[in-house]
Scaffold this motif. Structure first.
Motif, short mmCIF file in Angstrom:
data_model
loop_
_atom_site.label_atom_id
_atom_site.label_comp_id
_atom_site.label_asym_id
_atom_site.label_seq_id
_atom_site.Cartn_x
_atom_site.Cartn_y
_atom_site.Cartn_z
N VAL A 12 0.85 -1.20 0.00
CA VAL A 12 0.00 0.00 0.00
C VAL A 12 0.88 1.24 0.00
O VAL A 12 1.68 1.44 0.92
N GLY A 13 0.72 2.08 -1.04
CA GLY A 13 1.50 3.31 -1.16
C GLY A 13 2.60 3.13 -2.20
O GLY A 13 3.40 2.19 -2.11
N ALA A 14 2.61 4.02 -3.21
CA ALA A 14 3.62 3.92 -4.27
C ALA A 14 4.53 5.15 -4.27
O ALA A 14 4.79 5.76 -5.29
N GLY A 15 5.00 5.52 -3.07
CA GLY A 15 6.09 6.48 -2.96
C GLY A 15 7.39 5.70 -3.11
O GLY A 15 7.39 4.52 -3.50
N PRO A 16 8.53 6.32 -2.78
CA PRO A 16 9.81 5.60 -2.89
C PRO A 16 9.82 4.27 -2.13
O PRO A 16 10.34 3.27 -2.65
N ALA A 17 9.24 4.22 -0.93
CA ALA A 17 9.27 2.97 -0.15
C ALA A 17 8.46 1.88 -0.83
O ALA A 17 8.93 0.74 -0.98
N GLY A 18 7.24 2.21 -1.24
CA GLY A 18 6.36 1.21 -1.85
C GLY A 18 6.92 0.72 -3.18
O GLY A 18 6.86 -0.48 -3.49
N CYS A 256 7.13 0.32 6.19
CA CYS A 256 8.44 0.82 5.76
C CYS A 256 8.37 2.26 5.25
O CYS A 256 7.29 2.82 5.05
N GLY A 257 9.55 2.86 5.07
CA GLY A 257 9.65 4.24 4.59
C GLY A 257 9.30 5.24 5.69
O GLY A 257 9.51 4.98 6.87
N ASP A 258 8.74 6.38 5.29
CA ASP A 258 8.39 7.42 6.27
C ASP A 258 7.31 6.95 7.25
O ASP A 258 7.13 7.57 8.30
N SER A 268 15.93 8.06 -0.47
CA SER A 268 16.78 6.87 -0.62
C SER A 268 16.61 5.91 0.56
O SER A 268 16.67 4.69 0.38
N ILE A 269 16.42 6.48 1.74
CA ILE A 269 16.21 5.63 2.92
C ILE A 269 14.89 4.87 2.74
O ILE A 269 14.81 3.66 2.98
#
Ligand code: FAD
Length: 290
Positions: A12-18, A256-258, A268-269
């Protein structure tokens, strides 16, 4: 017989983490579904210039989110647009609900970023209820002779102020701290663009007077009033995890991610955390020890 498709993982979520998670799950041969409520790219599309990617140059946030879109497209990742309303678990499976459908999976990766904070300023909740507050600079309408009031002098506030200024906005940044605590490259840009910064202030009140918003602050024991058409709030946020509240089965549910409270908020993180999470999911689903 009713056929029910069961994914290995729903992301769920297609930012950098997804997208990082989706890329690695796809490389690892997992059956995956990526769900995003807005555009692929997440918040990185708001960045003016991203300096710390795995590249030999800085690129714009638009280009960075363009790369993420290409990853999803070129790898043929199963992607749908939709807002996830809730995730539940039932008999060892996860059920992810959008408005239209339910999706079943063996595991879930939540990469939903964060929910922006609203600072404690008298009157701000009312402006928020009336829809007079923004959290993203993109999409704001420029007003002649009326500055954009940016609340928060961190990197996101200053980066957004630079973007606004370069797009012809008049802008003032307000910060509680005595001096801007941002990286030197960004500080140089703030100075070069001549952005007005008011540091070391206390917020007293904010209210609307017709079309105009009035911000009342105290600096050096003196009271000042600033008039603007809009307010942009950039004072951090908290993990956006309401869709997994109350869920009991957590063994194959990952954040994961923010959205992970321990991470620094950097693209990048987030991307790397997505890859790391996908590796953990792959290992757990395969039943092999690490
Ligand atoms: C102005 C600005 C400048 C920045 N500059 C830099 C920089 O120079 N360098 C850098 O490394 N980082 C920068 N960042 C930070 C970077 O953008 C974030 O750290 C990164 O985007 C986090 O990635 P993420 O995937 O964890 O979360 P996000 O990017 O927030 O993505 C989360 C995604 O989940 C989606 N989503 C949320 N809830 C749901 C739901 N219920 N259903 C479906 N989808 C959902 C959202 O729409 C969003 O697309 C900047 C951020 C901003 C705002």
């Amino acid at each position: 017989m009713i056929y029910m498709r069961i994914y290995d993982v729903v992301i769920v979520g297609a930012g950098p983490a997804g997208v990082g998670a989706a890329l690695q799950c796809s490389i690892n041969g997992l059956k995956l579904l990526l769900i995003e409520k807005n555009e692929i790219g997440g918040r990185i599309r708001l960045a003016r210039r991203v300096e710390n990617l795995l590249l030999d140059k800085s690129i714009s946030g638009d280009d960075a989110s363009g790369y993420l879109k290409k990853i999803v497209l070129n790898r043929g990742i199963d992607f749908i647009e939709g807002e996830v309303k809730k995730i539940n678990s039932f008999e060892g499976r996860y059920i992810t609900y959008t408005k239209k459908r339910a999706y079943y999976s063996k595991s879930v990766i939540v990469a939903t970023g964060f929910v922006p904070n609203i600072p404690e300023i008298a009157g701000i909740d009312e402006l928020y209820r009336k829809g007079r507050i923004s959290f993203e600079w993109k999409g704001l309408k420029r007003e002649v002779d009326s500055p954009m009031l940016v609340i928060g002098g961190g990197e996101v506030g200053c980066d957004s102020a630079c973007s606004l200024k370069e797009n012809g906005f008049d802008v003032i940044v307000f910060s509680r701290s005595e001096k801007l605590n941002i990286n030197p490259i960004l500080l140089q840009d703030v100075n070069r663009l001549g952005i007005k910064v008011i540091n070391g202030i206390r917020y007293e009140e904010v209210f609307a007077q017709g079309n105009v918003i009035i911000l009342n602050i105290i600096k050096n024991r003196k009271r000042y009033f600033f008039r603007g058409k809009s307010i942009l709030i950039t004072v951090g946020g908290r993990p956006n995890l309401s869709i997994i509240e109350g869920i009991s089965e957590r063994e194959r549910l990952f954040v994961c991610g923010d959205a992970n409270k321990d991470n620094y908020h950097q693209a990048s993180i987030a991307f790397g955390d997505g890859i790391n999470t996908a590796m953990r999911v792959t290992q757990i689903l395969s039943g092999r020890p690490k």
